[in-house]
Design a protein around this motif. Structure first.
Motif, PDB file in Angstrom:
ATOM      1  N   ALA A  48       0.987  -0.978  -0.160  1.00 61.42           N
ATOM      2  CA  ALA A  48      -0.305   0.450   0.208  1.00 61.42           C
ATOM      3  C   ALA A  48       0.912   0.828   0.274  1.00 61.42           C
ATOM      4  O   ALA A  48       0.256   2.621  -0.830  1.00 61.42           O
ATOM      5  N   LEU A  49       1.996   1.382   0.869  1.00 62.04           N
ATOM      6  CA  LEU A  49       2.532   2.064   1.151  1.00 62.04           C
ATOM      7  C   LEU A  49       3.919   2.043  -0.655  1.00 62.04           C
ATOM      8  O   LEU A  49       3.985   3.753  -1.096  1.00 62.04           O
ATOM      9  N   ALA A  50       3.761   1.345  -0.701  1.00 59.21           N
ATOM     10  CA  ALA A  50       4.505   1.760  -2.216  1.00 59.21           C
ATOM     11  C   ALA A  50       4.191   1.974  -3.744  1.00 59.21           C
ATOM     12  O   ALA A  50       4.373   2.955  -4.579  1.00 59.21           O
ATOM     13  N   SER A  51       1.917   2.124  -3.131  1.00 55.23           N
ATOM     14  CA  SER A  51       1.333   2.515  -4.269  1.00 55.23           C
ATOM     15  C   SER A  51       1.459   4.453  -4.200  1.00 55.23           C
ATOM     16  O   SER A  51       1.120   4.675  -5.318  1.00 55.23           O
ATOM     17  N   ILE A  52       1.345   4.322  -3.031  1.00 51.20           N
ATOM     18  CA  ILE A  52       1.771   5.970  -2.712  1.00 51.20           C
ATOM     19  C   ILE A  52       3.066   6.401  -3.289  1.00 51.20           C
ATOM     20  O   ILE A  52       2.592   7.423  -3.965  1.00 51.20           O
ATOM     21  N   ALA A  53       3.523   5.592  -2.866  1.00 51.39           N
ATOM     22  CA  ALA A  53       4.905   6.162  -3.554  1.00 51.39           C
ATOM     23  C   ALA A  53       5.319   6.580  -4.628  1.00 51.39           C
ATOM     24  O   ALA A  53       5.591   7.658  -5.432  1.00 51.39           O
ATOM     25  N   SER A  54       4.812   4.976  -5.503  1.00 49.54           N
ATOM     26  CA  SER A  54       4.669   4.953  -7.218  1.00 49.54           C
ATOM     27  C   SER A  54       3.790   5.655  -7.829  1.00 49.54           C
ATOM     28  O   SER A  54       3.730   7.110  -9.040  1.00 49.54           O
ATOM     29  N   THR A  55       2.694   6.058  -6.748  1.00 45.86           N
ATOM     30  CA  THR A  55       1.072   7.076  -7.881  1.00 45.86           C
ATOM     31  C   THR A  55       2.889   8.888  -6.988  1.00 45.86           C
ATOM     32  O   THR A  55       2.072   9.422  -8.462  1.00 45.86           O
ATOM     33  N   CYS A  56       3.205   9.144  -6.235  1.00 47.08           N
ATOM     34  CA  CYS A  56       3.698  10.300  -6.289  1.00 47.08           C
ATOM     35  C   CYS A  56       5.143  10.184  -6.727  1.00 47.08           C
ATOM     36  O   CYS A  56       4.767  12.019  -7.596  1.00 47.08           O
ATOM     37  N   ARG A  57       5.609   9.753  -7.451  1.00 51.04           N
ATOM     38  CA  ARG A  57       6.404   9.887  -8.392  1.00 51.04           C
ATOM     39  C   ARG A  57       5.637  10.377  -9.753  1.00 51.04           C
ATOM     40  O   ARG A  57       6.905  10.823 -10.541  1.00 51.04           O
ATOM     41  N   ASP A  58       4.935   9.085 -10.165  1.00 53.69           N
ATOM     42  CA  ASP A  58       4.024   9.991 -11.402  1.00 53.69           C
ATOM     43  C   ASP A  58       3.559  11.297 -11.318  1.00 53.69           C
ATOM     44  O   ASP A  58       3.817  11.401 -11.784  1.00 53.69           O
ATOM     45  N   ALA A  59       2.740  11.103 -10.455  1.00 56.67           N
ATOM     46  CA  ALA A  59       2.344  12.570 -10.557  1.00 56.67           C
ATOM     47  C   ALA A  59       3.426  13.910 -10.600  1.00 56.67           C
ATOM     48  O   ALA A  59       3.432  14.451 -11.185  1.00 56.67           O
ATOM     49  N   ARG A  60       4.882  13.023  -9.899  1.00 57.08           N
ATOM     50  CA  ARG A  60       6.076  14.791 -10.119  1.00 57.08           C
ATOM     51  C   ARG A  60       5.870  14.929 -11.487  1.00 57.08           C
ATOM     52  O   ARG A  60       6.902  15.623 -12.152  1.00 57.08           O
ATOM     53  N   THR A  61       6.275  13.349 -12.253  1.00 54.46           N
ATOM     54  CA  THR A  61       7.092  13.309 -13.526  1.00 54.46           C
ATOM     55  C   THR A  61       6.223  14.317 -14.855  1.00 54.46           C
ATOM     56  O   THR A  61       6.204  14.713 -15.143  1.00 54.46           O
ATOM     57  N   GLU A  62       4.173  13.956 -13.938  1.00 55.03           N
ATOM     58  CA  GLU A  62       3.483  14.356 -15.249  1.00 55.03           C
ATOM     59  C   GLU A  62       4.073  15.938 -15.143  1.00 55.03           C
ATOM     60  O   GLU A  62       3.532  16.999 -15.903  1.00 55.03           O
ATOM     61  N   LEU A  63       3.958  16.452 -13.338  1.00 53.57           N
ATOM     62  CA  LEU A  63       3.383  18.054 -13.042  1.00 53.57           C
ATOM     63  C   LEU A  63       4.860  18.137 -13.484  1.00 53.57           C
ATOM     64  O   LEU A  63       5.152  19.862 -14.423  1.00 53.57           O
ATOM     65  N   ARG A  64       6.303  18.157 -14.071  1.00 51.06           N
ATOM     66  CA  ARG A  64       7.178  18.229 -14.277  1.00 51.06           C
ATOM     67  C   ARG A  64       7.377  18.440 -16.076  1.00 51.06           C
ATOM     68  O   ARG A  64       7.785  19.552 -16.401  1.00 51.06           O
ATOM     69  N   GLY A  65       6.643  17.768 -16.336  1.00 48.04           N
ATOM     70  CA  GLY A  65       6.333  17.274 -17.763  1.00 48.04           C
ATOM     71  C   GLY A  65       5.543  18.622 -18.139  1.00 48.04           C
ATOM     72  O   GLY A  65       5.338  19.732 -19.638  1.00 48.04           O
ATOM     73  N   THR A  66       4.393  18.567 -17.451  1.00 51.45           N
ATOM     74  CA  THR A  66       3.706  19.967 -17.295  1.00 51.45           C
ATOM     75  C   THR A  66       4.004  21.750 -17.448  1.00 51.45           C
ATOM     76  O   THR A  66       3.908  22.313 -18.355  1.00 51.45           O
ATOM     77  N   LEU A  67       5.172  21.384 -16.506  1.00 52.82           N
ATOM     78  CA  LEU A  67       5.629  22.829 -16.485  1.00 52.82           C
ATOM     79  C   LEU A  67       6.370  23.137 -17.250  1.00 52.82           C
ATOM     80  O   LEU A  67       7.063  24.223 -18.358  1.00 52.82           O
ATOM     81  N   GLN A  68       6.848  21.741 -17.491  1.00 55.60           N
ATOM     82  CA  GLN A  68       7.811  22.289 -18.826  1.00 55.60           C
ATOM     83  C   GLN A  68       7.336  22.815 -20.236  1.00 55.60           C
ATOM     84  O   GLN A  68       7.298  23.296 -21.393  1.00 55.60           O
ATOM     85  N   VAL A  69       6.502  21.913 -20.329  1.00 48.68           N
ATOM     86  CA  VAL A  69       5.135  23.061 -22.138  1.00 48.68           C
ATOM     87  C   VAL A  69       4.785  24.094 -21.550  1.00 48.68           C
ATOM     88  O   VAL A  69       4.771  24.870 -22.276  1.00 48.68           O
ATOM     89  N   LEU A  70       4.091  24.631 -20.536  1.00 48.70           N
ATOM     90  CA  LEU A  70       3.671  25.835 -20.057  1.00 48.70           C
ATOM     91  C   LEU A  70       4.818  26.737 -20.338  1.00 48.70           C
ATOM     92  O   LEU A  70       4.341  27.923 -20.143  1.00 48.70           O
ATOM     93  N   ARG A  71       6.158  26.033 -19.888  1.00 53.61           N
ATOM     94  CA  ARG A  71       6.940  27.211 -20.180  1.00 53.61           C
ATOM     95  C   ARG A  71       7.887  27.125 -21.100  1.00 53.61           C
ATOM     96  O   ARG A  71       9.273  27.758 -21.727  1.00 53.61           O
ATOM     97  N   GLY A  72       7.338  26.864 -22.763  1.00 53.88           N
ATOM     98  CA  GLY A  72       7.678  26.337 -23.170  1.00 53.88           C
ATOM     99  C   GLY A  72       8.891  25.088 -24.036  1.00 53.88           C
ATOM    100  O   GLY A  72       9.928  26.018 -25.436  1.00 53.88           O
ATOM    101  N   THR A  73       9.713  25.037 -23.040  1.00 56.24           N
ATOM    102  CA  THR A  73      10.906  23.702 -23.081  1.00 56.24           C
ATOM    103  C   THR A  73      10.405  22.592 -23.298  1.00 56.24           C
ATOM    104  O   THR A  73      10.144  22.060 -22.833  1.00 56.24           O
ATOM    105  N   ASP A  74      11.890  22.200 -23.999  1.00 55.22           N
ATOM    106  CA  ASP A  74      11.620  20.593 -23.810  1.00 55.22           C
ATOM    107  C   ASP A  74      10.505  20.226 -24.293  1.00 55.22           C
ATOM    108  O   ASP A  74       9.800  18.806 -24.221  1.00 55.22           O
TER     109      ASP A  74
END
Length: 388
Positions: free
Chosen positions: A224-250
């Motif tokens: 259960a805790l590993a699922s939470i950690a995995s969801t956090c990692r996925d959210a962090r990856t998606e957030l980084r990609g979203t911010l890159q798109v908003l900033r116009g980079t990568d």
């Protein structure tokens, strides 16, 4: 029509009209015309300058009064040039202050022209040349006034167009800012709402395991805790990609933009909440990036609503090509919150997502119960899947 705001009669106007009348009387005495200046002539000459003092306040009555006084003066064959300055000033002032200028000036010029032509036919020699000179003066003033008014009208039009263009640019800038803010809000909502909902469900399951009556299963709690950690990692990856798109980079970096291939990750994360989810994605081929992101976000928000609101046991996620478009469908067997659609901005956000790529979205109760979200996203420049 270009006009100048009118004002009140001032002492300066009275003094200027008096000075002009005195100069006209002196000119008529020093250079007499066909008829020497006498008492009636002086009265007409001075009276013709009185309207100039009130012209700023009453331009139309002032012009009519001046014409009514100068016509008998000219017909009586007094010194004609003495009144030319007053006539020129009156015509020009009316062009600045009056209304229906073209009609009024045309009528006045015609009356003065007829008057002068009539006097020229009664006289000859030097007097004829004098009448022609008066005609030339009146006509030149009318032409000059019309040229001036056309110039003022053109400047006013150019200024108005420039101001309108500036307002249009400002409105367009405000519209683009509002659209960008809406897009950012939609991206953050789709990303964070889904991740936070899953983390909440998984954390609740972990807390239930820790507080349960039966002996603690460390491996189950770790999962259960590993699922939470995995969801956090996925959210962090998606957030980084979203911010890159908003900033116009990568923007062109592979994997930066989520698409249909990432839907399986959404389904796996939603399954960790205890819902049995059937994924039917098939082979939809290569999609335009905008369409792929829209499909991914719609599935993400729909699954968030299933986990958070539906109280469902089973759900189905399907992606398929149909009629030149991509059909995205998410259905569950839950009852929905109070039997209605989920609250908040989720449904609105999905509709906006579909519209952003020219598609449509319907959300509502299914025919056999539950809640169904169906989106049709048109495909432009998409590569169809290869046939086996």
């Amino acid at each position: 029509m270009v006009t100048v705001p009118r004002g009140d009669v001032t002492v300066r106007d009275v003094l200027a009209a008096s000075a002009l009348a005195g100069a006209a009387a002196a000119a008529a005495v020093l250079w007499p015309g066909v008829r020497a200046l006498d008492a009636p002539g002086v009265l007409l000459l001075v009276a013709a300058h009185v309207p100039l003092a009130v012209f700023r306040r009453w331009p139309a009555p002032g012009l009519l009064a001046l014409v009514a006084l100068v016509l008998p003066y000219h017909l009586a064959q007094y010194q004609h040039h003495a009144l030319v300055p007053a006539e020129v000033i009156a015509l020009f002032a009316y062009a600045v202050l009056g209304r229906r200028v073209r009609i009024v000036l045309g009528v006045v010029a015609s009356l003065l022209g007829v008057c002068v032509v009539g006097m020229a036919m009664r006289a000859g020699g030097g007097s004829l040349r004098e009448q022609i000179a008066v005609i030339e003066a009146v006509v030149s003033v009318v032409i000059a006034v019309q040229v001036w008014r056309v110039h003022r009208a053109r400047l006013a039009t150019i200024t108005e167009r420039a101001e309108r263009a500036e307002r249009t640019r400002e409105e367009e800038a405000r519209r683009r800012v509002a659209e960008e803010r809406l897009r950012i809000a939609r991206d953050l909502h789709d990303l964070l709402a889904h991740s936070i909902t899953l983390i909440g469900v998984q954390a609740g399951a972990a807390a239930h395991l820790a507080r349960g009556d039966r002996p603690l299963d460390r491996e189950e709690l770790a999962d259960a805790l590993a699922s939470i950690a995995s969801t956090c990692r996925d959210a962090r990856t998606e957030l980084r990609g979203t911010l890159q798109v908003l900033r116009g980079t990568d923007v062109g970096t592979p994997g930066t933009l989520p698409g249909p291939r990432a839907v399986a990750g959404l389904v796996d994360a939603a399954r960790s909440s205890g819902i049995d989810i059937d994924l039917r994605d098939g082979d939809v081929g290569t999609l335009p990036p905008e369409t792929g992101v829209a499909a991914y976000r719609i599935v993400q928000e729909a699954l968030t609503n299933v986990v958070k609101h539906a109280d469902a046991k089973r759900a189905t996620v399907s992606l398929a090509r149909d009629g030149g478009g991509l059909v995205v469908r998410v259905a569950d067997d839950g009852g929905g919150p109070s039997g209605g659609p989920p609250e908040g901005f989720g449904i609105l956000g999905m509709i906006e997502r579909a519209r952003s790529v020219g598609g449509t979205l319907d959300a509502g109760p299914g025919e056999s119960g539950g809640f169904v979200v169906t989106a049709f996203l048109p495909l432009v420049d998409a590569v169809a899947p290869r046939q086996a």
